[in-house]
Scaffold this motif. Structure first.
Motif, short mmCIF file in Angstrom:
data_model
loop_
_atom_site.label_atom_id
_atom_site.label_comp_id
_atom_site.label_asym_id
_atom_site.label_seq_id
_atom_site.Cartn_x
_atom_site.Cartn_y
_atom_site.Cartn_z
N PHE A 70 -1.33 3.36 -10.61
CA PHE A 70 -0.97 3.75 -9.25
C PHE A 70 -0.75 5.25 -9.22
O PHE A 70 0.03 5.80 -10.01
N THR A 71 -1.40 5.92 -8.28
CA THR A 71 -1.21 7.35 -8.11
C THR A 71 -0.20 7.59 -7.01
O THR A 71 -0.39 7.12 -5.87
N LEU A 72 0.90 8.26 -7.28
CA LEU A 72 1.97 8.47 -6.31
C LEU A 72 1.57 9.52 -5.29
O LEU A 72 0.76 10.41 -5.58
N ALA A 103 10.15 10.88 8.12
CA ALA A 103 11.12 9.80 8.29
C ALA A 103 10.46 8.56 8.88
O ALA A 103 9.61 8.66 9.78
N ASN A 104 10.84 7.38 8.36
CA ASN A 104 10.40 6.06 8.84
C ASN A 104 8.96 5.71 8.48
O ASN A 104 8.46 4.68 8.92
N GLN A 105 8.29 6.59 7.71
CA GLN A 105 6.96 6.21 7.24
C GLN A 105 7.09 5.20 6.11
O GLN A 105 8.16 5.05 5.51
N VAL A 106 6.01 4.47 5.86
CA VAL A 106 6.01 3.47 4.80
C VAL A 106 4.97 3.84 3.76
O VAL A 106 4.04 4.60 4.03
N MET A 107 5.17 3.29 2.53
CA MET A 107 4.21 3.56 1.48
C MET A 107 3.10 2.51 1.56
O MET A 107 3.38 1.32 1.71
N GLN A 108 1.86 2.94 1.51
CA GLN A 108 0.75 1.99 1.59
C GLN A 108 -0.29 2.32 0.52
O GLN A 108 -0.32 3.42 -0.03
N THR A 109 -1.11 1.33 0.22
CA THR A 109 -2.14 1.51 -0.80
C THR A 109 -3.52 1.43 -0.17
O THR A 109 -3.70 0.76 0.85
N GLY A 114 -5.83 0.05 -1.79
CA GLY A 114 -6.43 -1.08 -2.48
C GLY A 114 -7.01 -0.71 -3.83
O GLY A 114 -7.47 -1.59 -4.56
N SER A 115 -6.97 0.58 -4.15
CA SER A 115 -7.51 1.04 -5.44
C SER A 115 -6.47 1.79 -6.24
O SER A 115 -6.81 2.57 -7.13
N GLY A 116 -5.20 1.60 -5.86
CA GLY A 116 -4.13 2.23 -6.64
C GLY A 116 -3.69 3.57 -6.12
O GLY A 116 -2.75 4.17 -6.63
N GLN A 117 -4.36 4.07 -5.05
CA GLN A 117 -3.98 5.36 -4.48
C GLN A 117 -2.90 5.11 -3.44
O GLN A 117 -3.16 4.53 -2.38
N LEU A 118 -1.65 5.51 -3.68
CA LEU A 118 -0.54 5.29 -2.75
C LEU A 118 -0.37 6.51 -1.87
O LEU A 118 -0.58 7.65 -2.30
N LEU A 174 2.04 7.93 1.91
CA LEU A 174 3.07 7.69 2.93
C LEU A 174 2.42 7.88 4.30
O LEU A 174 1.76 8.88 4.55
N ALA A 175 2.62 6.87 5.17
CA ALA A 175 1.95 6.93 6.49
C ALA A 175 2.71 6.08 7.49
O ALA A 175 3.53 5.23 7.10
N ASN A 176 2.43 6.29 8.76
CA ASN A 176 2.95 5.39 9.80
C ASN A 176 2.22 4.06 9.69
O ASN A 176 1.01 4.03 9.47
N TYR A 177 2.96 2.94 9.93
CA TYR A 177 2.33 1.63 9.85
C TYR A 177 1.51 1.38 11.11
O TYR A 177 2.01 1.49 12.23
#
Lengths: 57, 432
Positions: free
Chosen positions: B19-21, B28-34, B36-40, B42-45
């Motif tokens: 997983f690449t951080l 603020a209030n963003q979530v961590m998402q992937t 699907g290939s391990g690339q993480l 931070l973005a709005n849902y």
């Protein structure tokens, strides 16, 4: 139920013109307006079409 | 301990997932998402939430309040089947609260069809030869269905013991045609409708209910079952829209009639009416298996009538008493607080002035009913208290129409005299 009698009522001032009808139906006397949207008026038209006659006063 | 800085995590126990951080803090209030290939990152849902992914048990009470719903995020187009919209119930007086004519009357086999007791609801009958029954506005403040203190009730006083094939009795509701246009009958967009109501009877079994589109001369029927005697039960019946026929005229005549059969001989029950088709007598009450007139004291009562577009019965649309009364007066009212002036030469002929509080459906039929209270305006004295033959009115009120007043037990009528009065006759423009 059946209409028994229908009688014209003339206008109060010009008595040559029909104003409304007195209808006796099942023993109940009502005043029926000359309005094609009135369901009692429609029933009187059916009654006339069946061969009956509206009486003069 | 000092700061540990990494930019990748690797899971090695069951594989080499890496997983690449994110390289930034995000906002603020963003979530961590992937990806699907391990690339993480931070973005709005942005969703989507899968169908049925969130059940009602997964949203806590008050979890979403009005302040958390941005303006214009929910539009009518996003709401199902007109739920929550006002004016969805096509039935007036569905809670059975308005009874201008009377609250109780006894009728019998040859009384004829008509509007008795409660406003807007009609009793239809034909060919009966024995039955006597009492119609009433029943009261059940806290013992009826919650929120419904009144109902329409019929109680058999004398039974119709031998039901002939042509005999029938039914409870009806007639809807004015110009109020039915949005049903879109006769088009490929004809709307599905649902009827809902509370019902109670000592007779359990299967009852027929029918929709009749008068202008097209077509109908469809269904059934409901009363399961437990003497128990209020909530029923819903859904009918598809009528895509055939000629539709509903945009006028003041009968648009849609809803018929609840109470008893029906075999002439009216022999043909399947569960799909739209040309009306015939034998398509009237298909499925009716009970007779509410079978024995003395048998009864049937109903309240909470709602007829709406859609395949789902929504909660009953409650209206104020004043709203219902005003709506009922389009079809029936007792003219109150009128004044009249007798003719100069005829003491019994009067010109009337009265404006109906509600424009009526059509010029009404007038009938002398009850005892009017009439006073001479120029003499502070009582006038006649009987109306022999009512005059005529248009749908707005009285203009030059006149009424023949008889004396009754009151004082003699006088010529050329002004009178004030109230009551004494009814104005009826109901749909038949």
């Amino acid at each position: 139920m059946a209409i028994q009698t229908v009688t014209w009522v003339k206008e109060l001032i010009d008595t040559s013109k029909n104003h409304y009808m007195i209808v006796v139906k099942d023993g109940v006397t009502t005043s029926v307006p000359l309005d094609s949207d009135n369901s009692d008026y429609q029933e009187v038209q059916d009654w006339v079409n069946a061969g009956n006659t509206i009486s003069e006063p | 301990m000092g700061t540990l800085s990494v930019d990748k995590l690797m899971k090695t126990s069951t594989g080499a997932a890496e997983f690449t951080l994110p390289a930034t803090d995000g906002t603020a209030n963003q979530v961590m998402q992937t990806d699907g290939s391990g690339q993480l990152s931070l973005a709005n849902y942005t969703g989507p939430i899968a169908t049925d992914a969130v059940g009602s048990s997964q949203i806590a009470a008050n979890a979403v309040t009005a302040s958390e719903i941005a303006a214009s995020t929910i539009t009518p187009a996003q709401m199902a089947n007109s739920a929550f919209l006002a004016h969805r119930n096509l039935i007036i007086n569905g809670a059975m609260q308005i009874a201008q004519r009377s609250t109780s009357v006894q009728k019998q086999y040859n009384s004829g069809s008509g509007y008795y007791t409660l406003d807007r609801v009609r009793l239809a009958m034909g060919n009966l030869d024995q039955a006597v029954f009492t119609l009433s506005q029943d009261s059940h403040l806290i013992t009826g269905p919650a929120g419904f203190p009144n109902s329409w009730k019929i109680v058999t006083d004398t039974a119709e013991t031998a039901l002939a094939s042509d005999e029938y009795l039914s409870f009806q509701y007639n809807i004015e045609a110009n109020s039915c246009q949005h049903l879109a009958y006769g088009t490929s967009s004809a709307n599905e409708t649902t009827i809902s109501f509370w019902v109670k009877s000592d007779i359990t079994g299967t009852y027929s209910i029918m929709l009749y589109a008068a202008d097209a001369g077509r109908n469809i029927g269904g059934t409901y079952t009363i399961d437990s005697a003497d128990t209020w039960e909530y029923k819903t019946v859904t009918f598809v829209g009528d895509t055939g026929g000629t539709g509903i005229n945009n006028d003041t005549g009968l648009g849609v009639q809803i018929v609840w059969a109470l008893t029906a001989g075999t002439d009216r029950t022999s043909a399947d009416n569960t799909s739209w088709g040309t009306f015939a007598t034998n398509r009237n009450a298909y499925g009716q298996a009970v007779n509410v007139l079978a024995s003395a004291t048998d009864y049937w009562q109903i309240t909470g009538l709602q007829f709406e577009i859609g395949d789902t019965a929504t909660p009953f649309e409650s209206k104020t008493y004043a709203q219902e009364l005003q709506a009922c007066k389009r079809y029936f009212q007792i003219p109150e607080n009128w004044w009249a002036h007798s003719d100069a030469s005829t003491a019994t002929a009067f010109k009337f002035v009265h404006t109906f509080p509600v424009e009526m459906k059509a010029a009404p039929t007038l009938a002398a009913v009850g005892t009017p209270t009439i006073n001479k305006m120029n003499a502070n004295a009582a006038g006649p208290n009987s109306i022999a033959t009512p005059g005529t009115a248009n749908k707005y009120g009285f203009q030059l129409s006149f009424t023949t007043m008889a004396t009754g037990s009151g004082s003699a009528a006088a010529t050329n005299t002004p009178y004030s009065g109230y009551g004494g006759f009814t104005a009826d423009a109901e749909i038949t």
